[in-house]
Structure formats: structure tokens, C-alpha cells
Design an enzyme around this catalytic site. Structure first.
Site, PDB file in Angstrom:
ATOM      1  N   HIS A 105       0.842  -1.189   0.000  1.00  0.00           N
ATOM      2  CA  HIS A 105       0.000   0.000   0.000  1.00  0.00           C
ATOM      3  C   HIS A 105       0.875   1.236   0.000  1.00  0.00           C
ATOM      4  O   HIS A 105       1.926   1.242   0.645  1.00  0.00           O
ATOM      5  CB  HIS A 105      -0.925   0.013   1.226  1.00  0.00           C
ATOM      6  CG  HIS A 105      -2.067   0.946   1.051  1.00  0.00           C
ATOM      7  ND1 HIS A 105      -1.979   2.288   1.316  1.00  0.00           N
ATOM      8  CD2 HIS A 105      -3.320   0.723   0.578  1.00  0.00           C
ATOM      9  CE1 HIS A 105      -3.131   2.855   1.025  1.00  0.00           C
ATOM     10  NE2 HIS A 105      -3.964   1.942   0.572  1.00  0.00           N
ATOM     11  N   ASP A 131      -7.866  -5.684   0.154  1.00  0.00           N
ATOM     12  CA  ASP A 131      -8.363  -6.574  -0.896  1.00  0.00           C
ATOM     13  C   ASP A 131      -7.946  -8.031  -0.714  1.00  0.00           C
ATOM     14  O   ASP A 131      -8.416  -8.897  -1.446  1.00  0.00           O
ATOM     15  CB  ASP A 131      -7.854  -6.097  -2.273  1.00  0.00           C
ATOM     16  CG  ASP A 131      -8.471  -4.780  -2.655  1.00  0.00           C
ATOM     17  OD1 ASP A 131      -9.685  -4.645  -2.484  1.00  0.00           O
ATOM     18  OD2 ASP A 131      -7.743  -3.883  -3.112  1.00  0.00           O
TER      19      ASP A 131
END
Ligand code: CMC
Length: 432
Positions: A306, A363
Site C-alpha cells: 500500500h 483486498d
């Protein structure tokens, strides 16, 4: 603490104000830099660029903190519902019981789409990507609104925000039904926002089964966890489009397109494809991880990494726990969950991922919950888009309510050819 930074360049010094946020984040304000020095800043991918001041969502990527309007994501995920969180994000405060009841009633009132929109769905081929349909149909829905949203008119804005939230879910379900050649369902007035989605997607004319409360709660939590995430790619897109004073529908339709890519909202689908590949091929996890390390540009560990979180993604922690919980409550066993858990452990032991601070993101486990809910894979990014809608609406309004807002227009450093004389067609070399 100093509130001035000094830049020295070619023997001259420039004083740049330092802006401090409510959580003590600090930024050098360079808005006068070019005017004063002729310099611009260059920040490919915007990793160090604050594009705005916002009061919607706070993230501390080092500490794994995510708060909507000051409230920790962990508490919102545990105690709130998606409509409540949507209200919080869009209007700035948690609703009172009366405010929530009124907002829910608005969501119910506006949940139908215009009957003639069915003809638009019929124009798409059955295998059209659902994100393309969603974006196009959001713009279509905008065409049926007689009044464009007035950001400064509180009552009208509330009505329009509720319309958009309610209709997006109906559009998403209709796109799935049309793609399957199934009759499109009408929303029910007696069901909650998320239970209605399950009904819209799966009820048959001859069997109106009640949606499982466990699955509805898990999906509602997924929506809450996706509801906003400050200046990510799609939200920045919505703000960019909004800055030209484009209407709300056009702005969020652009957000859907930005979300579509596998590095953003399409990652939930890519994770399941990756896990399916590992299961089908029987490839040992160490070997797969090695393949990722050898060529990360082509084989990524999807659902990992991320831009902002460098210790853990708090949403991933919540989703992983929810995933185990919902599967065990429903007595389901998904072999992909075991593979995901082992893959996570394998990666987290590996120096490549440790050194780069790569952890599971939101996710990594969300697709397994969606599989349990029988949501087909191409619809996963659509679920993300439904969840992200409140954040986009809130950001659209923030841009429009800012009296100092200007059109977003970054600069660049040009690295192409310098000026050269034009060559007429007849004089150009053949086959070059
Ligand atoms: N697998 C393997 N290597 C990775 C991964 C990954 N998933 N993510 C980052 N890296 C490596 C990357 O190759 C680079 O290595 P090096 O320094 O040797 O060049 C380093 O880690 C830094 O990566 P980056 O690409 O510069 O990081 P970024 O901040 O530009 O990208 C990201 C962030 C999320 C796009 C990226 O981590 C990624 O592609 N992850 C997989 C896709 C994914 O799961 N996306 C969902 C993000 S969370 C939900 C959302 O907001 O959309």
C-alpha cells in the site's frame, strides 16, 4: 516548532510556509514557489504531494490508523451500519436516531431507477465489464435528474446524495442480472440497504429467499471498510473532475473508471484469480513468492502493499477476522482461505516483503467473503465502488464548498524534443 521552511537555490533563499493539520501532519506550502523562484516540484505518482486540505478521513500509515471524521474504523466496523457511515462521511457527524431514520427513508424512496433505463442496459453485450456498465449508467442516471446537485443547498444536497447512493446499488444489481440474462428485480421497501442488494442480485421471481443476516452483515462491513480512504487514485479523480465544476454524477462516474484498474479496486478480483491459479496449478507457495520477487512488475502479490500503510492495513485485519467468522458461522469451507492464510504467512517471513514493508491490504481477504455471498468475481470491483460512493460524494462536496477551490491543474517537466522545423509530408523519408 518552526512554521517556515527555507529553500536555497542558486544563492537565493525562499521562505515557504509550513501548514500543520489537526493530527500534526506538516506540509510545506509551495503554492507561491514558481511565482517567486521559477521552480516547480516534481513528484511522480504524488507520493509526497498533499493535493488538498480535507476534514473527511485521517490515515496514519506508519501506525495503521484510519478514522472517518475522527471515528476509528474499528469501532465503525463493529457498531455501525453502512448508511450510518455514509451519513457520517457525507454530512460530517454520526446521525441521531431521527436523522438516520430520515436518511434511510430517503434511500428507500429513491432506490428505483427510471424504467426506461432498462433499455440502456439492453444495449450492452452480455459480457461487458460491470465497471464499464456502472460508470456509463451512473452518467445515464444523472441525465434523468432534472435538477443538478447544489452543493450549498443542504436539503437538496442530502436528497441528491441519498438518490445517488440508493440508485448505484440498484444499477449494480441490474447490470449483474442483465449479464446473466435474468429478470431485473425491484428493490424492497422492507429491507436494509445491503440486504436489498443481496435481494436485487439473487431473488428469483418464484423464490424470494430472505438474505442470510450473517452474509448481509459481512457485506455491510465490507462497504464500511471501503467507504473512504482519503486521496487515493479514484477519490483524487473525483476531486479532479469536481474541480472543473462538473456535476456529481459525472465526477463519480469518472471515479468508477479510476477504481477499475487492478492496482486499485480491481485488486480484489486479481487476488482471487491469483489464489485460484495457485490452487489449480498446485504451485508451492514458496515458488510463487519467488516468481513475484524475480519479476514484481509482471507478477505481483495481489492484495499486498500500500502506498500509505507501512506496518499494517487496519481494514485488512478487520476483514480477515470477519472472513473467518462468516465462513465458520455459515459452516462453509473455502480452500482459497487456507491458501490465502498460508500465502500471507509465507510472504511475511520473506525479507523481500519485510524490507519493503509490504503487508496484506483490504483486498487480500475481501474476495473470499464475496465468494461466500455468491457474488461473481467481475462484480467485486463494483462492490468496492458501492462502498466508496459516500467518500466520493463527501469529497465532491468538499471541493465545491471550498471558497478557495481552483481547477486542479498540475504542471510537468517536459522531456520531449526541443523545437524543430516542420517537415512537409512530401519531404518526409519513406518507411521511417
Ligand atoms: N508484490 C510484489 N512487490 C511489490 C508489491 C506487490 N504487491 N507491492 C509493491 N511491491 C514492491 C515494488 O516492486 C517496489 O519494489 P522496488 O523498491 O524493489 O522497486 C516496492 O515494493 C514499492 O512498491 P511501489 O510499486 O513503488 O509502491 P506503490 O506505493 O507505488 O504501489 C500498490 C502501491 C498498492 C499499487 C502496490 O503495492 C501494488 O501493486 N499492490 C498490489 C495491488 C493491490 O493489492 N492493490 C490494492 C491496494 S489497497 C486498495 C485500494 O486502495 O485500491
Amino acid at each position: 516548532m518552526s512554521d517556515i521552511a527555507t529553500l536555497t537555490f542558486e544563492g537565493k533563499s525562499y521562505e515557504l510556509p509550513v501548514v500543520t493539520g489537526t493530527e500534526h501532519e506538516r506540509a510545506v506550502d509551495i503554492s507561491r514557489l514558481r511565482q517567486d523562484s521559477g521552480l516547480i516540484t516534481l513528484d511522480d505518482g504524488y507520493g509526497n504531494t498533499g493535493s488538498c486540505q480535507s476534514s473527511i478521513t485521517f490515515i496514519d500509515g506508519e501506525k495503521g490508523i484510519l478514522r472517518y471524521r475522527g471515528y476509528p474504523i474499528e469501532e465503525l466496523a463493529e457498531y455501525s451500519t453502512f448508511p450510518e457511515v455514509a451519513y457520517l462521511l457525507i454530512f460530517g457527524d454520526l446521525p441521531s436516531p431521527d436523522e438516520l431514520a430520515e436518511f434511510r427513508a430517503m434511500l428507500t424512496e429513491h432506490q428505483f431507477i427510471h424504467e426506461s433505463m432498462r433499455h440502456h442496459f439492453e444495449g450492452f453485450p452480455p459480457d461487458a465489464p460491470p465497471m464499464a456498465i456502472l460508470s456509463a449508467m451512473i452518467n445515464t442516471a444523472g441525465c434523468f435528474e432534472h435538477e443538478l446537485v447544489e452543493p450549498s443547498n443542504d436539503a437538496q444536497f442530502k436528497d441528491q446524495a441519498a438518490r445517488l447512493l440508493a440508485k448505484v446499488r440498484t444499477i449494480a444489481a441490474a447490470s449483474y442480472r442483465m449479464s446473466m440474462g435474468l429478470p431485473v428485480n425491484y428493490p424492497r421497501a422492507d429491507l436494509s440497504y445491503t440486504a436489498n442488494l443481496v435481494h436485487l442480485m439473487f431473488s428469483m421471481p418464484n423464490s424470494y429467499g430472505e438474505p442470510s443476516p450473517e452474509l448481509v452483515r459481512a457485506l455491510d462491513q465490507i462497504f464500511i471498510l471501503h467507504a473512504d480512504h482519503e486521496q487515493n487514485c479514484s477519490t483524487s479523480t473525483v476531486r479532479m473532475v469536481a474541480s472543473s465544476q462538473a456535476n456529481l454524477y459525472a465526477s463519480v462516474a469518472a471515479g468508477v473508471c479510476a477504481l477499475w484498474g487492478p492496482l486499485h479496486g480491481g485488486a480484489n478480483m486479481a487476488v482471487i484469480e491469483m489464489l485460484e491459479h495457485i490452487r489449480a496449478s498446485g504451485e508451492p507457495l514458496e515458488k510463487f513468492v519467488q516468481k513475484v520477487k524475480d519479476d514484481p512488475r509482471h507478477t505481483r502479490l495481489m492484495g499486498f502493499g500500500h502506498r500509505v500503510y507501512k506496518n499494517f492495513d487496519p481494514r485488512a485485519k478487520i476483514i480477515k477476522a470477519a472472513c473467518h467468522q462468516v465462513l465458520s458461522k455459515l459452516g462453509l469451507k473455502d480452500p482459497l482461505l487456507d491458501i490465502a492464510v498460508q500465502l500471507e504467512e509465507t510472504a511475511l517471513r520473506d525479507p523481500y516483503f519485510i524490507e519493503r514493508k509490504l503487508y496484506p491490504n483490504v483486498d487480500f481477504y475481501s474476495g473470499i467473503i464475496m465468494r461466500a455471498a455468491r457474488i461473481p468475481m467481475p462484480m467485486f470491483p463494483v462492490m468496492f465502488a458501492i462502498g466508496r460512493m459516500p467518500g466520493w460524494i463527501a469529497n465532491w462536496r468538499e471541493v465545491n464548498m471550498n471558497a478557495k477551490s481552483r481547477i486542479y491543474r498540475p504542471r510537468q517537466i517536459y522531456v520531449g524534443p526541443t523545437a524543430r522545423p516542420y517537415v512537409k509530408l512530401a519531404d518526409r523519408v519513406q518507411g521511417r
